[in-house]
Design a protein around this motif. Structure first.
Motif, PDB file in Angstrom:
ATOM      1  N   GLU A 123       0.818  -1.210   0.244  1.00 53.17           N
ATOM      2  CA  GLU A 123      -0.111  -0.006  -0.066  1.00 53.17           C
ATOM      3  C   GLU A 123       0.780   1.277  -0.039  1.00 53.17           C
ATOM      4  N   VAL A 124       0.616   2.179  -1.052  1.00 51.62           N
ATOM      5  CA  VAL A 124       1.200   3.484  -1.112  1.00 51.62           C
ATOM      6  C   VAL A 124       0.574   4.378  -0.112  1.00 51.62           C
ATOM      7  N   GLY A 125      -0.550   4.536  -0.296  1.00 53.66           N
ATOM      8  CA  GLY A 125      -1.751   5.403   0.619  1.00 53.66           C
ATOM      9  C   GLY A 125      -2.828   5.925   0.032  1.00 53.66           C
ATOM     10  N   CYS A 126      -3.615   6.557   0.676  1.00 56.76           N
ATOM     11  CA  CYS A 126      -4.777   7.042   0.282  1.00 56.76           C
ATOM     12  C   CYS A 126      -4.541   8.516  -0.530  1.00 56.76           C
ATOM     13  N   ILE A 127      -5.167   8.281  -1.723  1.00 55.62           N
ATOM     14  CA  ILE A 127      -4.871   9.458  -2.505  1.00 55.62           C
ATOM     15  C   ILE A 127      -6.038  10.256  -2.913  1.00 55.62           C
ATOM     16  N   LEU A 128      -7.277   9.868  -2.305  1.00 56.31           N
ATOM     17  CA  LEU A 128      -8.522  10.631  -2.395  1.00 56.31           C
ATOM     18  C   LEU A 128      -9.385  10.363  -1.469  1.00 56.31           C
ATOM     19  N   ASP A 129      -9.956  11.180  -0.445  1.00 59.81           N
ATOM     20  CA  ASP A 129     -10.827  10.730   0.717  1.00 59.81           C
ATOM     21  C   ASP A 129     -12.235  10.895   0.085  1.00 59.81           C
ATOM     22  N   GLU A 130     -12.699  10.375  -1.087  1.00 59.44           N
ATOM     23  CA  GLU A 130     -14.051  10.234  -1.291  1.00 59.44           C
ATOM     24  C   GLU A 130     -14.553   8.948  -1.969  1.00 59.44           C
ATOM     25  N   ASP A 131     -15.781   8.426  -1.775  1.00 59.13           N
ATOM     26  CA  ASP A 131     -16.251   7.334  -2.399  1.00 59.13           C
ATOM     27  C   ASP A 131     -16.756   7.770  -3.805  1.00 59.13           C
ATOM     28  N   VAL A 132     -15.764   7.217  -4.732  1.00 59.13           N
ATOM     29  CA  VAL A 132     -15.629   7.555  -6.003  1.00 59.13           C
ATOM     30  C   VAL A 132     -15.804   5.922  -6.844  1.00 59.13           C
ATOM     31  N   ALA A 133     -16.481   6.249  -7.928  1.00 64.85           N
ATOM     32  CA  ALA A 133     -16.576   4.962  -8.699  1.00 64.85           C
ATOM     33  C   ALA A 133     -15.615   5.181 -10.295  1.00 64.85           C
ATOM     34  N   ASP A 134     -15.047   3.868 -10.419  1.00 67.64           N
ATOM     35  CA  ASP A 134     -14.100   3.689 -11.562  1.00 67.64           C
ATOM     36  C   ASP A 134     -13.114   4.772 -11.719  1.00 67.64           C
ATOM     37  N   ALA A 135     -12.257   5.252 -10.808  1.00 64.02           N
ATOM     38  CA  ALA A 135     -11.426   6.427 -11.012  1.00 64.02           C
ATOM     39  C   ALA A 135     -10.275   6.013 -12.144  1.00 64.02           C
ATOM     40  N   VAL A 136      -9.920   7.040 -12.951  1.00 69.62           N
ATOM     41  CA  VAL A 136      -8.837   6.559 -14.155  1.00 69.62           C
ATOM     42  C   VAL A 136      -8.096   8.007 -14.058  1.00 69.62           C
ATOM     43  N   PRO A 137      -6.565   7.805 -14.062  1.00 69.80           N
ATOM     44  CA  PRO A 137      -5.662   8.968 -14.071  1.00 69.80           C
ATOM     45  C   PRO A 137      -5.529   9.169 -15.563  1.00 69.80           C
ATOM     46  N   LEU A 138      -5.057  10.440 -15.711  1.00 71.69           N
ATOM     47  CA  LEU A 138      -4.810  10.948 -17.123  1.00 71.69           C
ATOM     48  C   LEU A 138      -3.439  11.766 -16.808  1.00 71.69           C
ATOM     49  N   LYS A 139      -2.354  11.478 -17.587  1.00 71.65           N
ATOM     50  CA  LYS A 139      -1.348  12.677 -17.695  1.00 71.65           C
ATOM     51  C   LYS A 139      -1.108  13.099 -18.801  1.00 71.65           C
ATOM     52  N   ILE A 140      -1.162  14.614 -18.838  1.00 71.45           N
ATOM     53  CA  ILE A 140      -1.077  15.408 -20.095  1.00 71.45           C
ATOM     54  C   ILE A 140      -0.136  16.596 -19.798  1.00 71.45           C
ATOM     55  N   GLY A 141       1.166  16.488 -20.387  1.00 70.93           N
ATOM     56  CA  GLY A 141       2.130  17.510 -20.145  1.00 70.93           C
ATOM     57  C   GLY A 141       2.461  17.304 -18.785  1.00 70.93           C
ATOM     58  N   SER A 142       2.416  18.305 -18.205  1.00 66.99           N
ATOM     59  CA  SER A 142       2.992  18.048 -16.629  1.00 66.99           C
ATOM     60  C   SER A 142       1.938  18.234 -15.760  1.00 66.99           C
ATOM     61  N   TYR A 143       0.650  17.828 -16.245  1.00 63.97           N
ATOM     62  CA  TYR A 143      -0.586  17.889 -15.286  1.00 63.97           C
ATOM     63  C   TYR A 143      -1.061  16.429 -14.982  1.00 63.97           C
ATOM     64  N   THR A 146     -22.780  12.784 -14.639  1.00 66.26           N
ATOM     65  CA  THR A 146     -21.846  13.753 -14.137  1.00 66.26           C
ATOM     66  C   THR A 146     -20.615  13.238 -13.900  1.00 66.26           C
ATOM     67  N   LEU A 147     -19.575  13.807 -14.770  1.00 63.92           N
ATOM     68  CA  LEU A 147     -18.142  13.292 -14.686  1.00 63.92           C
ATOM     69  C   LEU A 147     -17.420  14.169 -13.942  1.00 63.92           C
ATOM     70  N   TYR A 148     -16.508  13.786 -13.149  1.00 68.79           N
ATOM     71  CA  TYR A 148     -15.608  14.562 -12.203  1.00 68.79           C
ATOM     72  C   TYR A 148     -14.245  14.640 -12.622  1.00 68.79           C
ATOM     73  N   ALA A 149     -13.636  15.872 -12.560  1.00 66.70           N
ATOM     74  CA  ALA A 149     -12.274  15.852 -12.807  1.00 66.70           C
ATOM     75  C   ALA A 149     -11.403  16.456 -11.493  1.00 66.70           C
ATOM     76  N   TYR A 150     -10.302  15.761 -11.344  1.00 67.54           N
ATOM     77  CA  TYR A 150      -9.483  16.183 -10.263  1.00 67.54           C
ATOM     78  C   TYR A 150      -7.916  16.107 -10.610  1.00 67.54           C
ATOM     79  N   THR A 151      -7.272  17.220  -9.996  1.00 64.62           N
ATOM     80  CA  THR A 151      -5.718  17.257 -10.205  1.00 64.62           C
ATOM     81  C   THR A 151      -4.907  16.994  -9.034  1.00 64.62           C
ATOM     82  N   TRP A 152      -3.868  16.407  -9.562  1.00 61.58           N
ATOM     83  CA  TRP A 152      -2.830  15.988  -8.416  1.00 61.58           C
ATOM     84  C   TRP A 152      -2.290  17.388  -7.738  1.00 61.58           C
ATOM     85  N   ASP A 153      -2.304  17.151  -6.400  1.00 57.20           N
ATOM     86  CA  ASP A 153      -1.616  18.174  -5.359  1.00 57.20           C
ATOM     87  C   ASP A 153      -0.233  17.463  -4.785  1.00 57.20           C
ATOM     88  N   GLU A 154       0.591  17.961  -5.342  1.00 55.12           N
ATOM     89  CA  GLU A 154       1.748  17.313  -4.855  1.00 55.12           C
ATOM     90  C   GLU A 154       2.080  17.696  -3.418  1.00 55.12           C
TER      91      GLU A 154
END
Length: 304
Positions: free
Chosen positions: A141-161, A176-184
């Protein structure tokens, strides 16, 4: 036990996975698809949500949601499949928790021995990232990356984002589709935007893929029921001069549907809800029900 529970007991879901024989260009052009379905002897388990882990001349290794009836919840398992015959050669359980697990998203690393896994575990109320050591079949286990009950989450890296797309309870199968960004700084995803559709096609059905310079999003069409069909949408900006990552950040991303796919399995023809590609190999799944005549009769009588 309620009538609905009794119906589910005697007419339960049954999924199976298969490999689409068409190439991607054929699929996007609208050709009829042909699928080679997994052959296995597991009568008390079914397999869905396939992601291809590895492929060689003789075998395809796939991570799936395995649903054993005796435990009545999903777990993540690794299937080793004969590439020529599509027969299941070996099953290894990867992770089983007290809560339901599904949709084992694979994130490639620079190491051939390790990938990251991000399975759905909505019942836990969080999204957890793992390291998966392939040869040892071992998770860390690396750790929790989102403290929400979400379904079928998929990452997408474009450029530096680094983005994350998902749906949320209680309308995970909605529009309704939700988009998140990574907070380093906090090493978690944070809310960015949300996108609404005219149909229930928000839920992801696989990883994003790139073809001829364009990004595509496989989705689930849940208008009739959960997992009814797969849609493939091209990601575009409403301003052709705007980079795609900026369109996501500013809520100006558009989704152009290019194909809708339905199950072609003669027995499991109720639904199809996964579409994943790795090294030109395309995997999907199909849905049916045990004792389908029970459901048909009850629907005709308007009991369900």
């Amino acid at each position: 036990m309620s009538l609905k529970q009794r119906i589910k007991r005697f007419s339960a879901e049954r999924w199976n996975i298969g490999f689409i024989e068409n190439d991607l260009n054929s699929i996007l052009c609208g050709d009829e698809i042909k699928v080679s379905w997994l052959i296995h002897d597991y009568r008390d388990s079914w397999f869905a949500d396939p992601f291809i882990l590895d492929i060689n001349e003789s075998e395809i290794t796939v991570l799936v949601e395995e649903f054993p009836k005796q435990i009545n919840k999903g777990r993540i398992s690794k299937l080793t499949i004969d590439r020529r015959t599509c027969e299941l050669k070996r099953l290894d359980v990867v992770i089983e928790l007290p809560t339901h697990l599904s949709f084992p998203v694979i994130i490639r690393s620079s190491s051939k021995d390790m990938v990251y896994l991000m399975p759905e575990n909505g019942e836990s109320g969080r999204l957890t990232l793992y390291k998966y050591w392939i040869s040892d079949n071992r998770l860390e286990e690396v750790g929790c990356i989102l403290d929400e009950d979400v379904a079928d989450a998929v990452p997408l890296k474009i450029g530096s984002y680094e983005f994350l797309f998902c749906t949320k309870a209680p309308k995970a199968n909605g529009n309704t589709l939700y988009a998140y960004t990574w907070d380093e700084e906090v090493r978690k995803y944070k809310y960015c935007q949300e996108y609404c559709f005219k149909e229930n096609v928000a839920r992801m059905s696989g990883s994003f893929f790139k073809y001829n310079g364009d990004w595509y999003r496989p989705t689930q069409e849940c208008n009739i029921q959960y997992g009814h069909a797969v849609t493939i949408q091209k990601l575009v900006s409403d301003d052709k001069q705007m980079p795609l990552e900026m369109a996501i950040l500013e809520g100006r991303l558009k989704f152009e549907e290019v194909r809708r796919l339905y199950s072609v399995n003669p027995k499991l023809n109720v639904g199809m809800h996964t579409f994943n590609i790795y090294q030109d190999c395309i995997v999907t799944d199909s849905l049916g029900f045990d004792n389908m005549w029970i459901r048909k009769t009850l629907r005709a009588l308007r009991i369900i």
